[in-house]
Write an enzyme that holds these catalytic residues in place. Structure first.
Site, PDB file in Angstrom:
ATOM      1  N   ARG A  16       0.927  -1.004  -0.041  1.00 26.57           N
ATOM      2  CA  ARG A  16       0.039  -0.035  -0.075  1.00 26.57           C
ATOM      3  C   ARG A  16       0.840   1.170   0.093  1.00 26.57           C
ATOM      4  NH1 ARG A  16      -4.303  -0.076   4.412  1.00 26.57           N
ATOM      5  NH2 ARG A  16      -3.093  -1.593   5.277  1.00 26.57           N
ATOM      6  N   GLU A 156     -10.127  -9.581  17.473  1.00 26.28           N
ATOM      7  CA  GLU A 156      -9.632  -8.967  15.869  1.00 26.28           C
ATOM      8  C   GLU A 156     -10.910  -8.570  15.290  1.00 26.28           C
ATOM      9  OE1 GLU A 156      -7.015  -7.886  15.032  1.00 26.28           O
ATOM     10  OE2 GLU A 156      -6.140  -8.734  16.816  1.00 26.28           O
ATOM     11  N   ASN A 171      -6.442  -2.174  20.627  1.00 27.08           N
ATOM     12  CA  ASN A 171      -4.877  -2.988  20.844  1.00 27.08           C
ATOM     13  C   ASN A 171      -3.884  -2.096  20.050  1.00 27.08           C
ATOM     14  OD1 ASN A 171      -2.794  -4.653  21.154  1.00 27.08           O
ATOM     15  ND2 ASN A 171      -3.415  -5.957  19.850  1.00 27.08           N
TER      16      ASN A 171
HETATM   17  C1  UD1 Z   1      -2.502  -5.661  14.673  1.00 28.41           C
HETATM   18  C2  UD1 Z   1      -3.223  -6.551  15.917  1.00 28.41           C
HETATM   19  C3  UD1 Z   1      -4.344  -5.565  16.192  1.00 28.41           C
HETATM   20  C4  UD1 Z   1      -3.801  -4.248  16.627  1.00 28.41           C
HETATM   21  C5  UD1 Z   1      -3.179  -3.573  15.468  1.00 28.41           C
HETATM   22  C6  UD1 Z   1      -2.609  -2.539  15.673  1.00 28.41           C
HETATM   23  C7  UD1 Z   1      -2.679  -8.741  15.493  1.00 28.41           C
HETATM   24  C8  UD1 Z   1      -3.496 -10.111  14.868  1.00 28.41           C
HETATM   25  N1  UD1 Z   1      -3.644  -7.638  15.547  1.00 28.41           N
HETATM   26  O1  UD1 Z   1      -3.211  -5.737  13.335  1.00 28.41           O
HETATM   27  O2  UD1 Z   1      -5.061  -6.275  17.410  1.00 28.41           O
HETATM   28  O3  UD1 Z   1      -5.272  -3.622  16.822  1.00 28.41           O
HETATM   29  O4  UD1 Z   1      -2.146  -4.480  15.053  1.00 28.41           O
HETATM   30  O5  UD1 Z   1      -2.221  -1.691  14.652  1.00 28.41           O
HETATM   31  O6  UD1 Z   1      -1.710  -8.619  16.068  1.00 28.41           O
HETATM   32  N2  UD1 Z   1       3.718  -9.052  10.432  1.00 28.41           N
HETATM   33  C9  UD1 Z   1       4.578  -9.895  10.054  1.00 28.41           C
HETATM   34  N3  UD1 Z   1       4.345 -11.205   9.545  1.00 28.41           N
HETATM   35  C10 UD1 Z   1       2.789 -11.606   9.403  1.00 28.41           C
HETATM   36  C11 UD1 Z   1       1.896 -10.598   9.988  1.00 28.41           C
HETATM   37  C12 UD1 Z   1       2.258  -9.224  10.228  1.00 28.41           C
HETATM   38  O7  UD1 Z   1       5.625  -9.572  10.136  1.00 28.41           O
HETATM   39  O8  UD1 Z   1       2.429 -12.624   9.117  1.00 28.41           O
HETATM   40  C13 UD1 Z   1       4.091  -7.676  10.773  1.00 28.41           C
HETATM   41  C14 UD1 Z   1       3.623  -6.664   9.892  1.00 28.41           C
HETATM   42  O9  UD1 Z   1       4.492  -6.136   8.862  1.00 28.41           O
HETATM   43  C15 UD1 Z   1       3.349  -5.278  10.877  1.00 28.41           C
HETATM   44  C16 UD1 Z   1       2.951  -6.091  12.133  1.00 28.41           C
HETATM   45  O10 UD1 Z   1       3.277  -7.346  12.082  1.00 28.41           O
HETATM   46  O11 UD1 Z   1       4.535  -4.786  11.042  1.00 28.41           O
HETATM   47  C17 UD1 Z   1       1.419  -5.797  12.185  1.00 28.41           C
HETATM   48  O12 UD1 Z   1       0.659  -6.602  11.194  1.00 28.41           O
HETATM   49  P1  UD1 Z   1      -0.660  -5.926  10.517  1.00 28.41           P
HETATM   50  O13 UD1 Z   1      -1.080  -6.681   9.457  1.00 28.41           O
HETATM   51  O14 UD1 Z   1      -0.556  -4.647  10.275  1.00 28.41           O
HETATM   52  O15 UD1 Z   1      -1.724  -6.250  11.708  1.00 28.41           O
HETATM   53  P2  UD1 Z   1      -2.932  -5.402  11.883  1.00 28.41           P
HETATM   54  O16 UD1 Z   1      -4.002  -6.029  11.017  1.00 28.41           O
HETATM   55  O17 UD1 Z   1      -2.631  -3.723  11.867  1.00 28.41           O
END
Ligand code: UD1
Ligand code: MG
Length: 452
Positions: A16, A156, A171
């Site tokens: 994005r 979530e 969160n």
């Molecule tokens: C996450 C939280 C949510 C919170 C929000 C706050 C979870 C499941 N959800 O959601 O509760 O309100 O952050 O911003 O944790 N990432 C990886 N590998 C993966 C998935 C994610 O490295 O397989 C990293 C992403 O690069 C990012 C971070 O983890 O830096 C968070 O992932 P993202 O997909 O942004 O989670 P949210 O949906 O925002």
């Protein structure tokens, strides 16, 4: 002292951001998002750091090593959720630490004090500590579900009921886990949810199920802003600039319109520096006490000495070193040059690859010709030399101490100390010429056609 393992999740795809650059390498305040996070971790007293990267993320690893050279790296090959990403760093988790901090690489505004509060919650006996915040728009965030005032679970949004969606405390994403229980908790997280992902946020319910305590610490939205788009990058930049302006004012910098001044994360300003409106500090700038940076100046990679005056409309490029009391005036560009105490270049100059001795004066429009189309060459100007206006100093060239260069000269050979150098056409006077020219009868002139 408690030990701390920080696990930074940086496997985000960043699609994005509409950029080939990995998301965490985008910058605010001239510094990558990842570096902001690592600097905060260092200040919070992390003992070891593991960064979880996506495949082909060598550049991310290189950036992390610049800040924390002993960072370990783990590759998450498939994006299967935040808990899955944390478990990519399992070897580091097995080695253990008292506190485990999980932090997202795209959350650059987190403060070290807040990371400290998360760690303090663990020291107080919690197995899991999370950050809660109340966003203006909670869409997309996990909700903090409490029972009898205790944190029970994080839901979530995609899995939340209507009543859970009405919860305004969300969160922040980052989490602290007690080292002793972390692996057991993380390994028990399933993927029984709409997205079939392993959610780190489920650590709360899992820990509670195991009989452990979970707590939430409330912070402002700004601290946990995650960046997923260029618009969010700009918002985070605005928050960071605001923080840096406040810090500068608190440290004694005078600014009449701080909202128009832009800093880099590494900008260093001494006591009682004055920064006029509309000044931009690029990376790596130091301004010593008492100096004034006047309006519309742009500085990068520059050291400004005590009581110097820069601008208005000056450009200082990398390698600029200004001594005490130097004056750099309007429309003057300086690059890779040392200008010693009290020297002045007040108008319309280019000074590149040069040393200008103390007390020298560079006249209006004088420039160094440092580039011959293939290579760069140096200009040396001795102390108290006087370079007349509109002179061109063709480098490599040296002007001796106290020497004079006549205005409009093109100087191609070295000038000895205290000499006068002239390198221009000699002036010719033709007395009465203009008057004679005017009195000469005009040749027959065609009548101008009227145009309508
Ligand atoms: C996450 C939280 C949510 C919170 C929000 C706050 C979870 C499941 N959800 O959601 O509760 O309100 O952050 O911003 O944790 N990432 C990886 N590998 C993966 C998935 C994610 O490295 O397989 C990293 C992403 O690069 C990012 C971070 O983890 O830096 C968070 O992932 P993202 O997909 O942004 O989670 P949210 O949906 O925002
Ligand atoms: Mg996110």
């Amino acid at each position: 002292m408690r030990t701390c393992l920080a696990i930074v999740l940086a496997a985000g795809e960043g699609t994005r951001m509409l950029s080939p650059r990995p998301k965490v390498l985008h910058a605010i305040g001239g510094q990558s998002l990842l570096t902001h996070v690592l600097v905060a971790l260092r200040a919070a007293g992390q003992t070891r750091t593991a960064v979880v990267v996506g495949p082909d993320h060598a550049a991310v690893a290189a950036e992390a090593r610049q800040v924390l050279p002993d960072t370990e790296f783990f590759v998450q090959t498939e994006r299967r959720g935040t808990a899955h990403a944390v478990l990519a760093a399992k070897p580091a988790l097995i080695r253990g630490a008292d506190d485990i901090l999980v932090i997202f690489g795209d959350t650059p505004l987190i403060r070290p004090q807040t990371l400290g509060k998360l760690r303090a919650a663990l020291a107080d006996g919690a197995a899991v500590a999370v950050l809660g915040f109340r966003p203006e728009d909670p869409t997309g965030y996990g909700r903090l579900v409490t029972t009898g005032g205790d944190l029970a679970a994080i839901r979530e949004e995609t899995d939340a009921s209507a009543s859970e969606r009405a919860i305004t405390l969300c969160n922040g994403g980052l989490m602290a886990l007690a080292g002793k229980q972390a692996l057991a908790i993380l390994s028990s997280i399933g993927n029984d949810n709409r997205k079939q992902e392993f959610y780190l946020s489920d650590a709360v319910a899992v820990a509670r199920g195991m009989g452990y305590k979970a707590t939430a610490i409330e912070v402002t939205e700004d601290e946990v802003r995650g960046i997923n788009s260029k618009a969010q990058l700009a918002q985070a930049e605005a928050v960071l600039q605001q923080r840096m302006r406040q810090a500068a004012l608190a440290a004694g910098v005078t600014m009449t319109a701080p909202e128009t001044v832009f800093f880099s994360a590494d900008t260093k300003l001494g006591k009682d520096v004055v920064v006029e409106p509309y000044v931009v500090f690029g990376r790596d700038v130091v301004v010593e006490a008492g100096a004034t940076i006047r309006s519309f100046s742009h500085l990068a990679g520059a050291h400004v000495g005590k009581d110097a005056i820069v601008g208005p409309f000056a450009r200082l490029r990398p390698g600029t070193k200004l001594g005490e009391g130097v004056h750099i005036g309007n429309f003057v560009e300086v690059k890779e040059a040392r200008i010693e105490a009290g020297a002045k270049a007040n108008h319309l100059s280019y000074i590149g690859d040069a040393r200008i001795g103390a007390g020298a004066n560079i006249g209006a429009g004088a420039i160094t010709c440092n580039y011959d189309g293939t290579g760069k060459h140096r200009t040396e100007i001795g102390k108290h030399a006087f370079i007349g206006s509109n002179s061109a100093l063709v480098a490599p060239v040296a002007i001796g101490e106290g020497a004079y260069v006549g205005s409009g000269s093109v100087i191609t050979r070295n000038v000895p100390a205290n000499a006068l150098a002239l390198g221009r056409g000699r002036q010719v006077i033709k007395a009465g010429w203009a008057k004679r020219a005017r009195s000469r009868k005009p040749k027959s002139k065609k009548k101008a056609k009227s145009s309508d």
